[in-house]
Design a protein around this motif. Structure first.
Motif, PDB file in Angstrom:
ATOM      1  N   PHE A  81       0.827  -1.206   0.000  1.00  0.00           N
ATOM      2  CA  PHE A  81       0.000   0.000   0.000  1.00  0.00           C
ATOM      3  C   PHE A  81       0.865   1.261   0.000  1.00  0.00           C
ATOM      4  CE2 PHE A  81      -2.017   3.323   2.637  1.00  0.00           C
ATOM      5  CZ  PHE A  81      -3.094   3.645   1.829  1.00  0.00           C
ATOM      6  N   VAL A  98      -8.349   3.008  -3.469  1.00  0.00           N
ATOM      7  CA  VAL A  98      -7.940   1.616  -3.576  1.00  0.00           C
ATOM      8  C   VAL A  98      -9.151   0.836  -4.059  1.00  0.00           C
ATOM      9  CG1 VAL A  98      -7.115  -0.417  -2.341  1.00  0.00           C
ATOM     10  CG2 VAL A  98      -6.240   1.846  -1.739  1.00  0.00           C
ATOM     11  N   GLU A 100     -10.881  -2.752  -4.654  1.00  0.00           N
ATOM     12  CA  GLU A 100     -10.917  -4.172  -4.312  1.00  0.00           C
ATOM     13  C   GLU A 100     -12.236  -4.714  -4.830  1.00  0.00           C
ATOM     14  OE1 GLU A 100      -8.452  -4.774  -0.295  1.00  0.00           O
ATOM     15  OE2 GLU A 100     -10.249  -3.546  -0.042  1.00  0.00           O
ATOM     16  N   THR A 105     -12.342   2.515  -2.214  1.00  0.00           N
ATOM     17  CA  THR A 105     -12.130   3.106  -0.896  1.00  0.00           C
ATOM     18  C   THR A 105     -11.055   4.169  -1.007  1.00  0.00           C
ATOM     19  OG1 THR A 105     -12.557   0.917   0.052  1.00  0.00           O
ATOM     20  CG2 THR A 105     -11.594   2.566   1.513  1.00  0.00           C
ATOM     21  N   TYR A 110      -8.748   3.582   3.674  1.00  0.00           N
ATOM     22  CA  TYR A 110      -8.027   2.310   3.594  1.00  0.00           C
ATOM     23  C   TYR A 110      -6.905   2.281   4.625  1.00  0.00           C
ATOM     24  CZ  TYR A 110      -6.030  -1.840   1.379  1.00  0.00           C
ATOM     25  OH  TYR A 110      -5.570  -3.107   1.133  1.00  0.00           O
ATOM     26  N   GLU A 113      -8.228   1.777   8.131  1.00  0.00           N
ATOM     27  CA  GLU A 113      -8.525   0.358   8.394  1.00  0.00           C
ATOM     28  C   GLU A 113      -7.245  -0.421   8.679  1.00  0.00           C
ATOM     29  OE1 GLU A 113     -11.392  -1.383   8.807  1.00  0.00           O
ATOM     30  OE2 GLU A 113     -12.305   0.610   8.814  1.00  0.00           O
TER      31      GLU A 113
END
Length: 128
Positions: A81, A98, A100, A105, A110, A113
């Protein structure tokens, strides 16, 4: 006009890492590369790769990050990341997301988290 370069680094038993990047133009700067500054990041933890794309899905950066045996899945996810976001901001990203699957997000959410997961693991540890 931008020049795209591809490099291969060999790390012995760890294998080969491939990096594709855009070389800065003679005039300097990447201001035309990401119109509006919107960038999308795709992380592939299994392969250790990340892609940085513009809003139209055009590939800006594709890179491989080597994973050492000492890294946990979460530590490797963090490393991947960080490398991806560094690349995105280097090429002019102002808003990065990001991706997924179908979920987008923001990088701030991100990272929040990731921080939660890292704290939870630290708090689980038995420190004497």
């Amino acid at each position: 006009m931008f020049c795209v370069l591809k490099m291969f680094d060999h790390y012995g038993d760890y294998g080969t890492a491939e990096t594709t990047y855009i070389r800065e133009p003679k005039g300097g700067g990447f201001t035309d590369l990401l119109p509006g500054g919107v960038t999308f990041i795709e992380l592939n933890l299994e392969k250790g790769t990340y892609k940085v794309k513009d809003r139209d899905g055009c590939l800006i950066v594709f890179s491989t990050v080597s994973r050492g045996d000492e890294l946990t899945d979460l530590e490797f996810r963090r490393e991947l990341f960080n490398s991806a976001t560094d690349s995105a901001y280097h090429y002019g990203a102002k808003d990065a997301f990001v991706i997924e699957g179908p979920v987008k997000t923001s990088v701030d959410e991100y990272e929040a988290e990731l921080l939660k997961e890292e704290r939870a693991i630290r708090n689980e540890g038995d420190f004497e």
